[in-house]
Scaffold this motif. Structure first.
Motif, PDB file in Angstrom:
ATOM      1  N   CYS A   1      -4.604  -4.260   5.809  1.00  0.00           N
ATOM      2  CA  CYS A   1      -3.725  -5.171   6.542  1.00  0.00           C
ATOM      3  C   CYS A   1      -4.430  -6.433   7.037  1.00  0.00           C
TER       4      CYS A   1
ATOM      5  N   GLN B   1       6.023   6.610   1.210  1.00  0.00           N
ATOM      6  CA  GLN B   1       5.767   6.297   2.621  1.00  0.00           C
ATOM      7  C   GLN B   1       4.894   5.049   2.764  1.00  0.00           C
TER       8      GLN B   1
ATOM      9  N   ILE C   1       2.944  -0.894   2.770  1.00  0.00           N
ATOM     10  CA  ILE C   1       1.511  -1.207   2.894  1.00  0.00           C
ATOM     11  C   ILE C   1       0.718  -0.528   1.772  1.00  0.00           C
TER      12      ILE C   1
ATOM     13  N   ARG D   1      -3.215   0.876   1.824  1.00  0.00           N
ATOM     14  CA  ARG D   1      -3.576   2.260   1.533  1.00  0.00           C
ATOM     15  C   ARG D   1      -4.679   2.318   0.473  1.00  0.00           C
TER      16      ARG D   1
ATOM     17  N   HIS E   1       8.644  -6.958   2.324  1.00  0.00           N
ATOM     18  CA  HIS E   1       8.272  -6.956   3.741  1.00  0.00           C
ATOM     19  C   HIS E   1       9.394  -7.513   4.607  1.00  0.00           C
TER      20      HIS E   1
ATOM     21  N   LYS F   1      10.424   7.151   6.129  1.00  0.00           N
ATOM     22  CA  LYS F   1       9.771   6.422   7.218  1.00  0.00           C
ATOM     23  C   LYS F   1       8.419   5.913   6.748  1.00  0.00           C
ATOM     24  N   GLN F   2       8.147   4.642   7.010  1.00  0.00           N
ATOM     25  CA  GLN F   2       6.939   4.018   6.496  1.00  0.00           C
ATOM     26  C   GLN F   2       5.728   4.264   7.395  1.00  0.00           C
ATOM     27  N   ARG F   3       4.598   4.536   6.754  1.00  0.00           N
ATOM     28  CA  ARG F   3       3.337   4.702   7.477  1.00  0.00           C
ATOM     29  C   ARG F   3       2.861   3.338   7.965  1.00  0.00           C
ATOM     30  N   THR F   4       1.898   3.320   8.850  1.00  0.00           N
ATOM     31  CA  THR F   4       1.547   2.081   9.541  1.00  0.00           C
ATOM     32  C   THR F   4       0.101   1.643   9.293  1.00  0.00           C
ATOM     33  N   CYS F   5      -0.110   0.336   9.457  1.00  0.00           N
ATOM     34  CA  CYS F   5      -1.462  -0.215   9.401  1.00  0.00           C
ATOM     35  C   CYS F   5      -2.342   0.404  10.485  1.00  0.00           C
ATOM     36  N   TRP F   6      -1.736   0.585  11.647  1.00  0.00           N
ATOM     37  CA  TRP F   6      -2.496   1.079  12.793  1.00  0.00           C
ATOM     38  C   TRP F   6      -3.196   2.392  12.476  1.00  0.00           C
ATOM     39  N   GLU F   7      -2.497   3.333  11.848  1.00  0.00           N
ATOM     40  CA  GLU F   7      -3.110   4.634  11.589  1.00  0.00           C
ATOM     41  C   GLU F   7      -4.211   4.540  10.535  1.00  0.00           C
TER      42      GLU F   7
END
Length: 257
Positions: A155, A185, A189, A193, A222, A239-245
């Motif tokens: 990201c 998921q 991103i 990934r 996006h 549900k989409q996974r996140t940059c944060w994780e």
């Protein structure tokens, strides 16, 4: 055998895909192949692509995906890229999309950087991101600068701004049994990934010069995902996974790499 394999994904962008292809074909560095991976685009897009297929550097592949169910059961551009990666001939791998424009010396400068820094496995450049409205008018201009060596590239970098050596691919495949993650998921991103996987082993080295221009439109994935009114395609995605994780995980790896 060629020096660089470029993988371009394409889907329903007839107003941009021709410009993206031309920018690659007009590169100052000529020793490349272009794997053009189209995800069964509409007729208008196909007509544009067909104009360029006489160029022997282009290897064209069109999927047979037909409906929304097929498009949402896997991350389609990851599927297309994985297929291309299984067929590449180049020493170096680079990526493009149908709405991304390479600067004329992008390949030349990246190949020279890799040649001059032989221990480097992955490099990335600065890039220009242009946000357009429905009328194609510019509403925002963002420069993503490439200044630091990155152990957490997710990201922060777009996949159209990187180049990596092909010899890293067997290591990625051995650990995850694929190159890019096809889990839907990660539709939002997908490149983050992939970078998460790469950063388990190698950092990204910067070339602090804008070498590509990326167009973000109202029809871009996006933009669709964050829009208030969701399309049927977006509604069917998990549900989409996140940059944060992803970034948190890599930061926790720390010096263990």
């Amino acid at each position: 055998m060629c020096k660089v394999s470029i993988i371009m994904t394409s889907y329903n962008k007839p107003n941009y895909v021709g410009k993206a292809i031309e920018a690659i074909l007009k590169q100052s560095f000529k020793d490349f192949e272009l794997l053009l991976m189209d995800d069964n685009s509409n007729e208008d897009t196909q007509k544009v692509i067909e104009k360029y297929l006489k160029d022997k550097r282009i290897r064209y592949f069109r999927s047979d995906v037909k409906n929304i169910s097929e498009r949402t059961e896997k991350n389609r551009y990851a599927v297309q890229i994985n297929k291309a990666l299984s067929m590449i001939n180049g020493e170096y791998i680079s990526y493009a999309t149908d709405d991304n424009i390479y600067k004329p010396k992008r390949l030349e400068k990246m190949v020279n950087f890799m040649k001059n820094n032989r221990k480097v496995k992955i490099c990335y450049s600065s890039s220009c991101v242009l946000h357009l409205n429905y009328e194609g008018k510019l509403i925002k201009n963002v420069i993503r600068n490439a200044k630091n060596k990155l152990w957490v590239a997710s990201c922060q970098v777009d996949h159209c701004s990187i180049m990596h050596k092909a010899d890293i691919l067997p290591i990625i495949y051995e650990k995850w049994h694929s190159y890019w993650d096809e889990d839907p998921q990660f539709y939002l991103i997908g490149d983050a990934r992939f970078f998460w996987r790469l950063n388990h082993f190698w950092p990204f080295y910067p070339i602090n010069e804008v070498l590509d221009v990326n167009y973000i439109m109202e029809t871009s994935l996006h933009t669709q995902i964050i829009a208030e009114e969701k399309s049927e395609f977006i509604k069917r995605l998990p549900k989409q996974r996140t940059c944060w994780e992803l970034r948190k995980y890599l930061k926790n790896l720390g010096s263990d790499r």
